[in-house]
Design a protein around this motif. Structure first.
Motif, short mmCIF file in Angstrom:
data_model
loop_
_atom_site.label_atom_id
_atom_site.label_comp_id
_atom_site.label_asym_id
_atom_site.label_seq_id
_atom_site.Cartn_x
_atom_site.Cartn_y
_atom_site.Cartn_z
N LEU A 14 -0.95 2.53 -3.04
CA LEU A 14 -0.77 1.67 -1.89
C LEU A 14 0.36 2.23 -1.03
CD1 LEU A 14 -1.13 -1.03 -0.28
CD2 LEU A 14 0.52 -2.05 -1.87
N ILE A 15 0.08 2.44 0.25
CA ILE A 15 1.07 2.99 1.18
C ILE A 15 1.48 1.91 2.17
CG2 ILE A 15 1.52 4.72 2.97
CD1 ILE A 15 1.22 5.95 0.24
N PRO B 245 5.44 2.97 7.18
CA PRO B 245 4.80 3.34 8.45
C PRO B 245 4.75 4.85 8.66
CG PRO B 245 6.34 1.53 8.78
CD PRO B 245 6.56 2.02 7.39
N VAL B 246 5.79 5.57 8.23
CA VAL B 246 5.81 7.02 8.42
C VAL B 246 4.76 7.68 7.54
CG1 VAL B 246 7.22 9.10 8.25
CG2 VAL B 246 8.26 6.96 9.03
N ASN B 247 4.70 7.27 6.28
CA ASN B 247 3.70 7.86 5.38
C ASN B 247 2.29 7.47 5.78
OD1 ASN B 247 5.70 9.07 3.89
ND2 ASN B 247 5.75 7.50 2.31
N ARG B 248 2.14 6.27 6.31
CA ARG B 248 0.82 5.84 6.80
C ARG B 248 0.36 6.75 7.93
NH1 ARG B 248 1.80 0.36 8.68
NH2 ARG B 248 2.43 1.34 10.64
N ARG B 249 1.24 7.04 8.86
CA ARG B 249 0.87 7.94 9.96
C ARG B 249 0.60 9.34 9.45
NH1 ARG B 249 3.72 8.91 15.84
NH2 ARG B 249 2.50 10.75 16.39
N TYR B 250 1.43 9.83 8.56
CA TYR B 250 1.28 11.19 8.05
C TYR B 250 -0.07 11.39 7.37
CZ TYR B 250 2.12 15.31 5.15
OH TYR B 250 2.02 16.55 4.54
N LEU B 251 -0.50 10.43 6.56
CA LEU B 251 -1.73 10.59 5.79
C LEU B 251 -2.99 10.31 6.60
CD1 LEU B 251 -0.72 8.98 2.39
CD2 LEU B 251 -1.04 11.42 2.86
N SER B 252 -2.90 9.39 7.56
CA SER B 252 -4.12 8.95 8.26
C SER B 252 -4.19 9.36 9.71
CB SER B 252 -4.24 7.42 8.17
OG SER B 252 -3.24 6.78 8.97
N GLY B 253 -3.03 9.59 10.35
CA GLY B 253 -3.00 9.83 11.79
C GLY B 253 -2.91 8.57 12.61
N GLY C 287 -0.19 -2.43 9.27
CA GLY C 287 -1.29 -2.04 8.40
C GLY C 287 -0.81 -1.38 7.12
N PHE C 288 -1.74 -1.09 6.24
CA PHE C 288 -1.44 -0.38 5.01
C PHE C 288 -2.60 0.54 4.65
CE2 PHE C 288 -3.38 -4.38 3.54
CZ PHE C 288 -4.40 -3.90 2.71
N LEU C 289 -2.33 1.48 3.76
CA LEU C 289 -3.35 2.39 3.27
C LEU C 289 -3.56 2.18 1.78
CD1 LEU C 289 -2.24 5.84 4.81
CD2 LEU C 289 -3.69 4.10 5.86
N LEU C 290 -4.79 2.40 1.35
CA LEU C 290 -5.13 2.48 -0.06
C LEU C 290 -5.89 3.78 -0.27
CD1 LEU C 290 -6.28 -1.08 -1.17
CD2 LEU C 290 -4.51 0.29 -2.27
N VAL C 291 -5.51 4.51 -1.30
CA VAL C 291 -6.16 5.78 -1.60
C VAL C 291 -6.44 5.83 -3.10
CG1 VAL C 291 -5.98 8.30 -1.53
CG2 VAL C 291 -4.90 6.93 0.26
N ASP C 292 -7.67 6.21 -3.47
CA ASP C 292 -7.94 6.52 -4.87
C ASP C 292 -8.50 7.94 -4.94
OD1 ASP C 292 -10.62 6.37 -4.20
OD2 ASP C 292 -11.08 4.68 -5.50
#
Length: 365
Positions: free
Chosen positions: A31-32, A35-43, A49-54
């Motif tokens: 779970l991300i 905000p900086v890591n969210r932008r880095y991984l997704s653009g 918002g948040f990110l989920l990655v498996d």
């Protein structure tokens, strides 16, 4: 612009691939919330918002305000519309996936957020993980290096501009304001940090942000600033003077310049941040100013202006190609003044590439 967007999308997907390569068996998903890591991984550049990655999928949750933006910026992500609390969107994302252990950014998640996670999904074990994304961010890909180089080039132009505007009697705050106006007029999306403009005795303050003090003749003036282009920061420092410098001012300046140039010459893959710091610190020690250099030699620069790796006596970082670091020794003498000189460099396979091109001899204005 369209080609740049496509390149950014490819870079973002490559980062997800590299993140999965570092996956450990103790977690099912990540779970991300940063905000900086969210932008880095997704653009995605929205502010909510948040990110989920498996190991196979990737999801971005955001609300109505950013839905269309997210659709355009993150075509490779599955979108989840956040209609209420973010934890409700998280419940929807996690439902029926069979996950038991989800990693969280332990250096990002607050106690309040942790409590909300445990309340919303009590069956999930929230596993603390630090630096999973930050370790990727430390090594810049070609697109990131190009963005940082553009931001550094604009900062160099800003320095040339402000040299033509500064006058004795001008307030430090007005210098900072004119410099920021120029950078923004030339395309900067923002500034990397609150500009440091410190003159006279105030130049002994390493973080002496611009004040109402007026600049006098014979005073050293430290200008530390940077701008943001395409989300990436630059950072540079120059020290100048109105009128002829004294013998001690020249000695201090030449000592800092020698320390910086020796450290710059040593930066290469495989070198430690501690060893590079020591090279500059030894020069300053031998000149008799060792107790007047109290901060680390440098830091990484990227989506934020201070990130890994670090160049300091405490650093355990080893330099790699793609690292973007500052080299900024200084001498600060209370009641007298100070000098700092800072360049921004990219570590390359054969050494380093200096992105800061402004002259470094003591400029007498």
């Amino acid at each position: 612009m369209e080609q740049r967007q496509e390149s950014q999308e490819r870079d973002a997907q490559s980062r997800i691939t590299r993140l999965r390569q570092r996956w450990d068996d103790g977690i099912d998903a990540l779970l991300i919330l940063s905000p900086v890591n969210r932008r880095y991984l997704s653009g995605f550049t929205g502010t909510a918002g948040f990110l989920l990655v498996d190991r196979e999928g990737q999801w971005l949750a955001t609300d109505f305000r950013y839905w269309e933006q997210a659709s355009k910026q993150t075509p490779d992500w599955t979108l989840i519309r956040q209609k209420g609390a973010w934890t409700e969107a998280l419940q929807e994302a996690v439902a029926d996936r069979g996950w038991r252990n989800i990693a969280v950014e332990s250096d990002v998640v607050t106690l309040e957020q942790q409590q909300k996670l445990e309340t919303a999904l009590p069956a999930i074990r929230w596993v603390p993980r630090k630096g999973m994304v930050e370790s990727l961010r430390a090594v810049k890909d070609e697109g990131e290096q190009a963005a940082i180089a553009r931001a550094a080039a604009l900062a160099d132009r800003g320095f040339q501009h402000i040299l033509g505007c500064m006058r004795p009697g001008m307030a430090e705050r007005d210098v900072a304001l004119e410099l920021e106006f120029f950078l923004r007029r030339e395309g900067a999306q923002g500034v990397s940090f609150e500009f440091i403009v410190a003159s006279g005795e105030r130049s002994a303050l390493p973080h002496g942000v611009a004040s109402d003090k007026t600049i006098g003749t014979g005073e050293l003036i430290t200008l530390d600033f940077g701008c943001i282009l395409d989300g990436y920061c630059s950072d540079m420092t120059r020290t100048v003077i109105f009128g002829q410098p004294s013998a001690e001012q020249r000695k201090v300046y030449e000592t800092v310049l020698e320390a910086q140039e020796r450290a710059l010459a040593a930066i290469a893959p495989g070198k430690s941040g501690r060893d590079i710091d020591r090279i500059a610190r030894d020069v300053i020690d031998q000149a008799g100013y060792g107790d007047r250099f109290g901060h680390g030699l440098g830091h990484g620069v990227g989506l934020v202006v201070h990130e890994n790796p670090r160049l300091s006596i405490l650093s355990e970082d080893i330099l790699e190609p793609g690292h973007a670091v500052t080299v900024e020794p200084g001498i600060y003498i209370p009641g007298w003044g100070g000098v700092r000189i800072e360049d921004l460099v990219i570590v390359t396979s054969g050494g380093n590439r200096n992105l800061t091109t402004s002259p470094k001899e003591l400029l007498v204005l």
